[in-house]
Design a protein around this motif. Structure first.
Motif, PDB file in Angstrom:
ATOM      1  N   ASP A 194      24.175  46.510  45.867  1.00 22.12           N
ATOM      2  CA  ASP A 194      25.267  45.918  46.326  1.00 22.12           C
ATOM      3  C   ASP A 194      26.388  45.762  45.192  1.00 22.12           C
ATOM      4  O   ASP A 194      26.032  44.863  44.562  1.00 22.12           O
ATOM      5  N   ALA A 195      27.419  46.687  45.089  1.00 23.09           N
ATOM      6  CA  ALA A 195      28.100  46.587  43.879  1.00 23.09           C
ATOM      7  C   ALA A 195      29.646  46.215  44.520  1.00 23.09           C
ATOM      8  O   ALA A 195      30.574  46.532  43.924  1.00 23.09           O
ATOM      9  N   GLU A 198      35.144  42.122  43.900  1.00 24.00           N
ATOM     10  CA  GLU A 198      36.144  41.403  44.544  1.00 24.00           C
ATOM     11  C   GLU A 198      37.387  42.305  44.347  1.00 24.00           C
ATOM     12  O   GLU A 198      38.702  42.092  43.996  1.00 24.00           O
ATOM     13  N   GLY A 236      35.273  41.546  35.702  1.00 22.11           N
ATOM     14  CA  GLY A 236      35.523  41.022  37.269  1.00 22.11           C
ATOM     15  C   GLY A 236      37.011  40.860  37.409  1.00 22.11           C
ATOM     16  O   GLY A 236      37.439  40.386  38.630  1.00 22.11           O
ATOM     17  N   LEU A 264      19.679  45.439  43.716  1.00 25.16           N
ATOM     18  CA  LEU A 264      20.472  45.153  42.575  1.00 25.16           C
ATOM     19  C   LEU A 264      22.022  44.755  42.923  1.00 25.16           C
ATOM     20  O   LEU A 264      22.379  45.564  43.994  1.00 25.16           O
ATOM     21  N   ALA A 265      22.549  43.806  42.525  1.00 22.12           N
ATOM     22  CA  ALA A 265      23.978  43.436  42.909  1.00 22.12           C
ATOM     23  C   ALA A 265      24.728  43.240  41.744  1.00 22.12           C
ATOM     24  O   ALA A 265      24.685  42.770  40.677  1.00 22.12           O
ATOM     25  N   LEU A 266      25.947  43.757  41.941  1.00 24.19           N
ATOM     26  CA  LEU A 266      26.945  43.490  41.023  1.00 24.19           C
ATOM     27  C   LEU A 266      28.053  42.537  41.402  1.00 24.19           C
ATOM     28  O   LEU A 266      28.485  42.591  42.562  1.00 24.19           O
ATOM     29  N   ARG A 267      28.012  41.503  40.399  1.00 21.69           N
ATOM     30  CA  ARG A 267      28.985  40.302  40.733  1.00 21.69           C
ATOM     31  C   ARG A 267      29.731  39.980  39.607  1.00 21.69           C
ATOM     32  O   ARG A 267      29.425  39.642  38.629  1.00 21.69           O
ATOM     33  N   ARG A 268      31.306  40.082  39.930  1.00 20.19           N
ATOM     34  CA  ARG A 268      32.109  39.875  38.443  1.00 20.19           C
ATOM     35  C   ARG A 268      31.823  40.568  37.427  1.00 20.19           C
ATOM     36  O   ARG A 268      31.568  39.725  36.240  1.00 20.19           O
ATOM     37  N   GLY A 269      31.210  41.614  37.275  1.00 18.11           N
ATOM     38  CA  GLY A 269      30.845  42.400  36.183  1.00 18.11           C
ATOM     39  C   GLY A 269      29.514  42.370  35.601  1.00 18.11           C
ATOM     40  O   GLY A 269      29.226  42.561  34.544  1.00 18.11           O
ATOM     41  N   SER A 289      38.731  47.509  34.999  1.00 15.26           N
ATOM     42  CA  SER A 289      38.328  46.259  35.558  1.00 15.26           C
ATOM     43  C   SER A 289      37.596  45.724  34.387  1.00 15.26           C
ATOM     44  O   SER A 289      36.413  46.541  33.879  1.00 15.26           O
ATOM     45  N   TYR A 331      29.152  34.936  44.188  1.00 11.99           N
ATOM     46  CA  TYR A 331      30.196  35.772  43.773  1.00 11.99           C
ATOM     47  C   TYR A 331      30.758  34.996  42.917  1.00 11.99           C
ATOM     48  O   TYR A 331      31.301  35.424  41.625  1.00 11.99           O
ATOM     49  N   GLU A 373      34.564  48.271  33.491  1.00 11.52           N
ATOM     50  CA  GLU A 373      33.524  47.701  32.521  1.00 11.52           C
ATOM     51  C   GLU A 373      32.492  46.826  33.564  1.00 11.52           C
ATOM     52  O   GLU A 373      33.016  45.813  33.897  1.00 11.52           O
ATOM     53  N   LEU A 374      31.130  47.327  33.347  1.00 12.83           N
ATOM     54  CA  LEU A 374      30.396  46.610  34.122  1.00 12.83           C
ATOM     55  C   LEU A 374      29.134  46.260  33.456  1.00 12.83           C
ATOM     56  O   LEU A 374      28.526  47.032  32.648  1.00 12.83           O
ATOM     57  N   LYS A 399      20.189  48.561  48.721  1.00  7.59           N
ATOM     58  CA  LYS A 399      19.177  47.725  47.493  1.00  7.59           C
ATOM     59  C   LYS A 399      20.368  47.936  46.455  1.00  7.59           C
ATOM     60  O   LYS A 399      20.080  47.227  45.500  1.00  7.59           O
ATOM     61  N   TRP A 412      25.333  42.579  36.318  1.00  9.16           N
ATOM     62  CA  TRP A 412      24.354  42.896  37.503  1.00  9.16           C
ATOM     63  C   TRP A 412      23.138  42.077  37.409  1.00  9.16           C
ATOM     64  O   TRP A 412      22.682  41.597  36.584  1.00  9.16           O
ATOM     65  N   LEU A 426      20.965  41.156  50.406  1.00  9.21           N
ATOM     66  CA  LEU A 426      21.363  40.934  49.049  1.00  9.21           C
ATOM     67  C   LEU A 426      22.341  39.901  48.609  1.00  9.21           C
ATOM     68  O   LEU A 426      22.116  38.937  48.079  1.00  9.21           O
ATOM     69  N   ASP A 427      23.304  40.012  49.638  1.00 12.90           N
ATOM     70  CA  ASP A 427      24.317  39.092  49.647  1.00 12.90           C
ATOM     71  C   ASP A 427      24.172  37.680  49.841  1.00 12.90           C
ATOM     72  O   ASP A 427      24.854  36.654  49.328  1.00 12.90           O
TER      73      ASP A 427
END
Lengths: 309, 342
Positions: free
Chosen positions: A134-135, A138, A182, B187-192, A179, B243, B136-137, A132, B194, B237-238
């Motif tokens: 997905d962090a 890249e 990204g 929940l997914a984190l992509r390029r900073g 970071s 991305y 930093e997210l 649940k 959420w 999720l993916d």
């Protein structure tokens, strides 16, 4: 989650921790639990009331502070903390993903060992919860060796390609990785330039961790580069179409000035013409530099170059 | 007795017990707490039991036989955290990532994560090596971290217990906000940033939501221990979160070939991860082949990379980049003339 739950988790860790570290200072214990000294003393008070029926004197937890150090004489079998819950293991595993793939095999094996110490009935729930979050960022490959170099305090060398120039060799004391939006950066002291520098990981090549040790300064924190952050030096005026406006407003908040046509205007720093040009181009025609004219010209030249003019 | 105290007493009692403890005995041991009517006392104990299970306390009820009486018993071996035998390197990875995520202030399950880090460090001795990693997210605007962090915590709880949430959502594509009821899948984190992925009751399908665009959020509090929905077996999720801008699913996938030269040639794999790369014979040039489901997302990015990034094909992509570049050039053209004449 209720406060009772948080408190119980904390207390079930506290007693074993003191049992394992007898004489730990009040300050160190508070830090380990991430609570204030006052809250910790309150928790210790509560613990002295905890025991099991029939509540004879020996049935109580005997935990006390002596000379600002904490000891436990009777832990009532609380000598180790509980195993990880499904939620705890899932949050930990998901955070570890942040450093994948840089962390390589160590991450994979750590997660396997972690799963192994979960109670069997929790494992399935852990796998479900792990899915649940997905962090996976890249994370570039260089993150692995750089993390090691920082940890082992060893200098690194790499070729660094500054914008518009071929790569040139650098020798750097690595202090911190960060970071931002990204993008990964290394902050360190550059021997080549004799100054503190911030390097983008994606511009490094042939990274080598040397045998040369160094002592990092006590606090080497870098400011994250963010040329878009409004500052007193903000000198470039950029205008956005109504299509792009909502996204710009989202990032700039109150600093985005609304225009009559539904667009917005912002002021950004002009010290990096290259960054500014790239940024404006990344809006694909929905952004226009208003002033100064030199910045307008840079954008025009870059756009023309893209179509071979 | 204070509830925290009572539950800890129960832990101490059960960890020490050699025989199952019956409900009747428990009531005798805690007369003030489990007194009163049978119903009320039972409900209170049920809640305490649920809390114990939440804490990872392996409590079971055994039916007695000739050898043993009925009652509650705890599996001690399953309670205590054993040594995981993590190597120095493994511990360093978990610690670096975990503490960076915590310090970022914006990570779902922060309390869970903090406890997990403490537990894995329990056997590790005094000083844990923490490499300095900072991230930093999740907050696009400075000062937003606290709000995003609180939303993530609520969403993490809702995902974990599979309860639906109601939220007002501010999409940049529409003015104002819309009310959404969503079954949160993950929940997914992509390029900073959420992203929440879930089933949107308003749109009747799977949707993604940026957490920083969620304005108000309420989770269903009715029957907290009963899930409201099932996450489909094949959900991943993916498959739902992009991305890179060109991976948003806005049109049928298209294969685009880019020609990267100069300084970009050696950076191709970092710029376009997942693309098929092919160095060109004469050297200094790399061809990158990638699947694109949002062409404008790609052309904008290519434009920002400058003249060393050229679209080779197909023609539709080439002309889209030309069109964009021409538009930018025209809007700024006067500046060039000024400069020339000056």
């Amino acid at each position: 989650m209720s406060n009772v739950h948080e408190r119980l988790r904390r207390l079930l860790f506290l007693v074993p921790y003191v049992s394992k570290h007898p004489g730990v200072t009040v300050e160190a214990l508070a830090r380990a639990l991430n609570i204030s000294r006052e809250d910790l003393l309150e928790e210790l008070d509560l613990l002295t009331c905890v025991g099991r029926p029939p509540f004879n004197p020996d049935d109580y937890i005997d935990i006390y502070v002596d000379n600002d150090r904490v000891y436990v004489d009777l832990d009532q079998r609380l000598f180790a903390p509980p195993r990880l819950t499904a939620g705890e293991a899932a949050a930990l595993a998901a955070s570890a993903e942040l450093l994948r793939p840089a962390s390589g095999d160590a991450l994979q094996s750590a997660l396997q060992k972690l799963e192994h110490v979960l109670p069997p009935q929790v494992r399935e729930r852990y796998r479900e919860m792990y899915r649940k979050i997905d962090a996976s960022t890249e994370a570039p490959e260089a993150l692995g060796p750089l993390t090691r170099a920082i940890l082992e305090r060893r200098e690194v060398t790499f070729g660094y390609a500054s914008p518009g120039r071929a790569a040139e060799p650098r020798r750097v004391r690595p202090y911190e990785l960060l970071s931002h939006r990204g993008q990964w950066y290394l902050q360190g002291f550059c021997h080549t330039r004799q100054d503190a520098r911030l390097f983008r990981l994606d511009r490094m090549e042939d990274l080598t961790v040397t045998e040369t040790p160094f002592l990092p300064p006590p606090d080497a924190r870098a400011d994250v580069p963010n040329p878009a952050r409004s500052s007193s030096e903000a000198s470039v005026r950029v205008r956005f179409s109504p299509v792009a406006a909502p996204y710009v407003k989202e990032r700039f908040g109150q600093d985005a000035r609304p225009l009559a046509d539904g667009g917005v205007e912002v002021l950004v720093a002009g010290d990096s013409e290259r960054w500014l040009t790239q940024w404006v181009l990344s809006f694909g025609g929905e952004a226009e530099v208003m002033e100064p004219v030199s910045a307008r010209a840079a954008v025009a030249r870059a756009a023309r170059a893209s179509i071979g003019l | 007795m204070d509830r925290t105290e009572r539950i800890l007493d129960l832990v101490a009692l059960l960890l020490d017990a050699r025989e199952p403890i019956s409900w009747a005995e428990l009531r005798e041991h805690f007369p003030a707490d489990y007194g009163g009517s049978d119903d009320a006392a039972e409900r209170k104990f049920e809640r305490d039991k649920a809390e114990l299970v939440e804490l990872g306390f392996p409590l079971t009820y055994v039916q007695g036989d000739d050898e043993r009486r009925d009652g509650y018993i705890v599996d001690r071996d399953a309670y205590y955290l054993p040594e995981a035998d993590l190597s120095k390197e493994e511990l360093a990875v978990l610690y670096a990532a975990g503490s960076a995520a915590l310090a970022s202030g914006v990570f779902p399950g922060r309390d869970d994560l903090a406890h997990a880090l403490r537990k894995i460090g329990f056997f590790a001795g005094e000083s844990l090596p923490t490499p300095r990693v900072r991230m930093e997210l999740g907050a696009t605007q400075a000062g937003q971290e606290k709000e995003v962090s609180a939303r993530l915590e609520q969403l993490w709880d809702a995902c974990a217990s599979r309860k639906w949430v109601e939220m007002s959502y501010a999409s940049p594509k529409h003015p104002g906000t819309t009310q959404r009821k969503v079954d949160p899948y993950g929940l997914a984190l992509r390029r900073g940033v959420w992203t929440l992925v879930g089933y949107c009751h308003l749109r009747g399908g799977l949707r993604t939501f940026h957490v920083h665009r969620v304005r108000e959020l309420k989770a269903n509090t009715a029957r907290p221990r009963t899930p409201d929905f099932q996450v489909p077996e094949d959900f991943s999720l993916d498959n739902h979160v992009a991305y890179f801008p060109w991976q948003h699913r806005f049109h049928e996938p298209l294969e685009v070939v880019l020609r990267l030269s100069g300084a970009l040639a050696s950076r191709a794999s970092g710029l376009f991860p997942g693309a098929v790369l092919e160095p060109v014979a004469e050297g200094g040039v790399t061809l990158a082949r990638l699947k694109v489901s949002f062409l404008d997302g790609l052309t904008r990015f290519c434009l920002s990379l400058g003249a060393d990034c050229v679209v080779e094909g197909p023609e539709s992509a080439r002309s889209r980049l030309r069109e964009m570049a021409a538009r930018v050039a025209n809007r700024h053209a006067d500046a060039l003339e000024d400069k020339v004449s000056a």
